[in-house]
Design a protein around this motif. Structure first.
Motif, mmCIF file in Angstrom:
data_model
loop_
_atom_site.group_PDB
_atom_site.id
_atom_site.type_symbol
_atom_site.label_atom_id
_atom_site.label_comp_id
_atom_site.label_asym_id
_atom_site.label_seq_id
_atom_site.Cartn_x
_atom_site.Cartn_y
_atom_site.Cartn_z
ATOM 1 N N ALA A 1 -7.886 36.370 -34.329
ATOM 2 C CA ALA A 1 -8.082 35.478 -33.184
ATOM 3 C C ALA A 1 -9.192 34.455 -33.373
ATOM 4 O O ALA A 1 -9.384 33.591 -32.515
ATOM 5 C CB ALA A 1 -8.367 36.308 -31.928
ATOM 6 N N SER A 2 -9.921 34.517 -34.472
ATOM 7 C CA SER A 2 -11.027 33.579 -34.664
ATOM 8 C C SER A 2 -10.525 32.143 -34.652
ATOM 9 O O SER A 2 -9.543 31.796 -35.310
ATOM 10 C CB SER A 2 -11.737 33.864 -35.987
ATOM 11 O OG SER A 2 -12.835 32.992 -36.166
ATOM 12 N N GLY A 3 -11.178 31.289 -33.864
ATOM 13 C CA GLY A 3 -10.795 29.895 -33.764
ATOM 14 C C GLY A 3 -9.680 29.620 -32.779
ATOM 15 O O GLY A 3 -9.364 28.458 -32.515
ATOM 16 N N ARG A 4 -9.064 30.660 -32.239
ATOM 17 C CA ARG A 4 -8.015 30.473 -31.225
ATOM 18 C C ARG A 4 -8.660 30.362 -29.835
ATOM 19 O O ARG A 4 -9.854 30.629 -29.658
ATOM 20 C CB ARG A 4 -7.025 31.631 -31.276
ATOM 21 C CG ARG A 4 -6.357 31.827 -32.637
ATOM 22 C CD ARG A 4 -5.500 30.650 -33.050
ATOM 23 N NE ARG A 4 -4.384 30.449 -32.135
ATOM 24 C CZ ARG A 4 -3.203 31.059 -32.264
ATOM 25 N NH1 ARG A 4 -2.983 31.914 -33.261
ATOM 26 N NH2 ARG A 4 -2.217 30.806 -31.415
ATOM 27 N N PRO B 1 -0.635 23.723 -30.800
ATOM 28 C CA PRO B 1 0.387 22.682 -30.735
ATOM 29 C C PRO B 1 0.891 22.337 -32.126
ATOM 30 O O PRO B 1 0.141 22.369 -33.099
ATOM 31 C CB PRO B 1 -0.359 21.505 -30.109
ATOM 32 C CG PRO B 1 -1.790 21.741 -30.449
ATOM 33 C CD PRO B 1 -1.968 23.233 -30.446
ATOM 34 N N ARG B 2 2.156 22.006 -32.199
ATOM 35 C CA ARG B 2 2.728 21.541 -33.464
ATOM 36 C C ARG B 2 2.435 20.047 -33.568
ATOM 37 O O ARG B 2 2.921 19.256 -32.761
ATOM 38 C CB ARG B 2 4.227 21.813 -33.499
ATOM 39 C CG ARG B 2 4.588 23.302 -33.490
ATOM 40 C CD ARG B 2 6.055 23.517 -33.163
ATOM 41 N NE ARG B 2 6.347 23.067 -31.799
ATOM 42 C CZ ARG B 2 7.527 23.181 -31.220
ATOM 43 N NH1 ARG B 2 8.533 23.735 -31.877
ATOM 44 N NH2 ARG B 2 7.713 22.746 -29.982
ATOM 45 N N VAL B 3 1.625 19.703 -34.545
ATOM 46 C CA VAL B 3 1.168 18.319 -34.696
ATOM 47 C C VAL B 3 1.801 17.709 -35.935
ATOM 48 O O VAL B 3 1.879 18.350 -36.989
ATOM 49 C CB VAL B 3 -0.369 18.252 -34.804
ATOM 50 C CG1 VAL B 3 -0.841 16.816 -35.038
ATOM 51 C CG2 VAL B 3 -1.011 18.824 -33.534
ATOM 52 N N ALA B 4 2.271 16.476 -35.790
ATOM 53 C CA ALA B 4 2.751 15.701 -36.933
ATOM 54 C C ALA B 4 1.877 14.461 -37.072
ATOM 55 O O ALA B 4 1.453 13.877 -36.073
ATOM 56 C CB ALA B 4 4.216 15.299 -36.742
ATOM 57 N N VAL B 5 1.596 14.074 -38.313
ATOM 58 C CA VAL B 5 0.771 12.896 -38.600
ATOM 59 C C VAL B 5 1.587 11.965 -39.484
ATOM 60 O O VAL B 5 2.041 12.365 -40.567
ATOM 61 C CB VAL B 5 -0.544 13.291 -39.293
ATOM 62 C CG1 VAL B 5 -1.373 12.043 -39.604
ATOM 63 C CG2 VAL B 5 -1.346 14.259 -38.430
ATOM 64 N N ALA C 1 -6.864 20.097 -37.990
ATOM 65 C CA ALA C 1 -6.427 21.404 -38.504
ATOM 66 C C ALA C 1 -7.178 22.585 -37.898
ATOM 67 O O ALA C 1 -6.564 23.626 -37.632
ATOM 68 C CB ALA C 1 -6.525 21.425 -40.027
ATOM 69 N N PRO C 2 -8.520 22.513 -37.662
ATOM 70 C CA PRO C 2 -9.187 23.684 -37.065
ATOM 71 C C PRO C 2 -8.646 24.058 -35.693
ATOM 72 O O PRO C 2 -8.748 25.213 -35.282
ATOM 73 C CB PRO C 2 -10.653 23.214 -36.973
ATOM 74 C CG PRO C 2 -10.798 22.197 -38.044
ATOM 75 C CD PRO C 2 -9.488 21.472 -38.053
ATOM 76 N N LEU C 3 -8.050 23.097 -34.980
ATOM 77 C CA LEU C 3 -7.513 23.371 -33.647
ATOM 78 C C LEU C 3 -6.018 23.637 -33.649
ATOM 79 O O LEU C 3 -5.512 24.371 -32.800
ATOM 80 C CB LEU C 3 -7.790 22.177 -32.724
ATOM 81 C CG LEU C 3 -9.247 21.893 -32.373
ATOM 82 C CD1 LEU C 3 -9.366 20.527 -31.707
ATOM 83 C CD2 LEU C 3 -9.806 22.975 -31.470
ATOM 84 N N ALA C 4 -5.306 23.025 -34.594
ATOM 85 C CA ALA C 4 -3.851 23.040 -34.530
ATOM 86 C C ALA C 4 -3.181 23.573 -35.783
ATOM 87 O O ALA C 4 -1.952 23.522 -35.891
ATOM 88 C CB ALA C 4 -3.342 21.620 -34.242
ATOM 89 N N GLY C 5 -3.943 24.088 -36.729
ATOM 90 C CA GLY C 5 -3.333 24.517 -37.978
ATOM 91 C C GLY C 5 -2.933 23.318 -38.819
ATOM 92 O O GLY C 5 -3.259 22.169 -38.513
ATOM 93 N N LYS C 6 -2.217 23.557 -39.895
ATOM 94 C CA LYS C 6 -1.850 22.482 -40.814
ATOM 95 C C LYS C 6 -0.764 21.617 -40.187
ATOM 96 O O LYS C 6 0.342 22.071 -39.944
ATOM 97 C CB LYS C 6 -1.357 23.065 -42.139
ATOM 98 C CG LYS C 6 -1.119 22.018 -43.212
ATOM 99 C CD LYS C 6 -0.737 22.657 -44.534
ATOM 100 C CE LYS C 6 -0.523 21.592 -45.611
ATOM 101 N NZ LYS C 6 -0.175 22.208 -46.917
ATOM 102 N N PRO C 7 -1.045 20.319 -39.947
ATOM 103 C CA PRO C 7 -0.026 19.460 -39.347
ATOM 104 C C PRO C 7 1.084 19.119 -40.335
ATOM 105 O O PRO C 7 0.912 19.207 -41.554
ATOM 106 C CB PRO C 7 -0.809 18.184 -38.969
ATOM 107 C CG PRO C 7 -2.249 18.551 -39.071
ATOM 108 C CD PRO C 7 -2.325 19.634 -40.100
ATOM 109 N N LYS C 8 2.224 18.706 -39.795
ATOM 110 C CA LYS C 8 3.288 18.169 -40.632
ATOM 111 C C LYS C 8 2.905 16.747 -41.037
ATOM 112 O O LYS C 8 2.566 15.919 -40.199
ATOM 113 C CB LYS C 8 4.610 18.154 -39.864
ATOM 114 C CG LYS C 8 5.761 17.532 -40.649
ATOM 115 C CD LYS C 8 7.024 17.404 -39.805
ATOM 116 C CE LYS C 8 7.681 18.759 -39.623
ATOM 117 N NZ LYS C 8 9.013 18.634 -38.956
#
Length: 401
Positions: free
Chosen positions: A31-34, A169-173, A205-212
């Motif tokens: 759960a760290s960072g969530r 959230p699923r983030v795309a860049v 990335a620290p908030l949303a994981g690795k974006p697409k």
């Protein structure tokens, strides 16, 4: 500038459009960072009984005392003490029934099973009382808290093996521009490396994981349209470049053809004026779209001011806008212009000066900066030693110097 939005008005409008993420459960160690999606209350009492705060002897009465046994962590003394009886005890071990205080080891004199001291410790001395940390049902953490290592320890001590958190959230860049080269090691003279997408992806990335990652995509409506299809499953789309209205700025039109509605664009900030915010409904859910400028510093500043707060809001964080701090001017700052300006700054924790270059394409000065200096619209000259407002660039602006 009559049609340009003020920064705070733009941020407020943006946050009203953010899609709220659903909840899920993860193991407490993951759960760290969530971000917690609901309040936590204690499911057990800590400590569960009276414990010793020192190595020494749990005593009953005024002494001298007769030793009756030992209480160790995980192996408590099972009997009860009568007056003038004691047990050897370790830090964290259970206080036996009848004991009223702990005599520190270094203050005790022992002869076999006989124990004495020059002074009897006061009632309750060196005892951690049951529930002094928290008791079952106590509120511990509130929804919107980003879980840090100390929160993990607290949650486990309170009886939690899994925690309720907001889904990331699923983030795309998406990078756009004819001049962008996908391989920085193979860049023609008329090209520049496509670095904005990597920079923005690293920021979120620290908030949303690795974006697409999508692109880089050339300045072509058909190509942009096909690239946007890759973002169909995302919650937040961040584009870099092409969001203005020049002959080769096609992102707005491509978004409209994709079904997006432009909420607003142009904010009274420098750098970053041609920021665009749009939305698109898909599968019953609203998608947020941020169109950032293509100049790298403009892209960084607008991502800091808009993309990070948007993602924090989608997670339900209790605080979403980075906080300004007050430092002292280490040099003279000239009067400001009509837009709120963000200068790259270098601070020693007390004083701040501008980085060497403030050009919106200059990455070397951005890399050296550890803060953004805020110059309000039409700001008067600031003398050396006078207060200035800054955003720290550590941890998204939530940590000081």
């Amino acid at each position: 500038m009559s049609d340009w939005l003020d920064l705070h008005a733009a941020q407020e409008r943006l946050l009203a459009l953010v899609p709220e993420m659903r909840g899920e459960e993860v193991t407490v160690e993951d759960a760290s960072g969530r971000v917690l999606s609901r309040d936590l209350t204690a499911q057990r009492t800590q400590p569960p009984s009276d414990l010793s705060a020192m190595d020494g002897y749990a005593i009953a009465g005024e002494g001298p005392w007769t030793l009756m046994g030992e209480s160790r962590c995980g192996a408590p003394f099972t009997g009860a003490l009568n007056p003038d009886e004691a047990v050897r005890i370790s830090t964290g071990a259970h206080i036996p029934e009848g004991a009223h205080s702990v005599l520190m080891q270094e203050n005790a004199s022992r002869d076999g099973v006989r124990l004495s001291a020059e002074e009897t410790p006061k009632l309750g001395r060196h005892i951690r009382k049951r529930g002094f940390d928290f008791v079952e049902g106590d509120p511990l953490l509130t929804a919107g808290t980003m879980i840090a290592p100390q929160h993990i320890a607290l949650a486990m001590a309170a009886g939690y093996g899994v925690l309720p958190v907001s889904k990331m959230p699923r983030v795309a860049v998406l990078d756009s521009g004819d001049e962008l080269a996908p391989d920085p090691a193979n860049c023609a003279p008329d090209q520049i490396p496509a670095s904005n997408g990597a920079m923005i992806a690293s920021m979120v990335a620290p908030l949303a994981g690795k974006p697409k990652r999508i692109g880089p995509v050339g300045d072509d409506l058909d190509a942009l349209g096909k690239s946007l299809e890759q973002a169909e499953d995302c919650d937040i789309l961040i584009t870099s470049g092409g969001a203005s209205v020049g002959d080769h700025d096609l992102v707005q039109e491509a978004l409209r053809r994709w079904g997006a509605e432009i909420a607003f664009w142009k904010v009274a900030i420098k750098p970053g004026k041609p920021l665009m915010v749009a939305t698109r409904r898909s599968s019953g859910r609203q998608k947020l779209i941020l169109g950032l400028p293509g100049n790298p510093v403009s892209s960084f500043v607008t991502a800091f001011l808009f993309a990070l707060p948007a993602i924090r809001a989608s997670l339900g964080m209790s605080s979403v806008i980075s906080h300004c701090q007050t430092l002292l001017a280490g040099e003279v700052f000239v009067p400001g212009g009509p837009r709120r300006e963000f200068l790259r700054g270098i601070s020693d924790g007390q004083n701040v000066v501008r980085a060497a270059s403030q050009d919106s394409s200059a990455l070397a000065s951005l890399a050296l900066a550890n803060c953004l200096i805020v110059r309000e619209p039409e700001a008067s000259e600031t003398a050396v030693g006078e207060p200035v407002s800054v955003y720290s660039l550590q941890n998204g602006g939530f940590v000081g110097f």
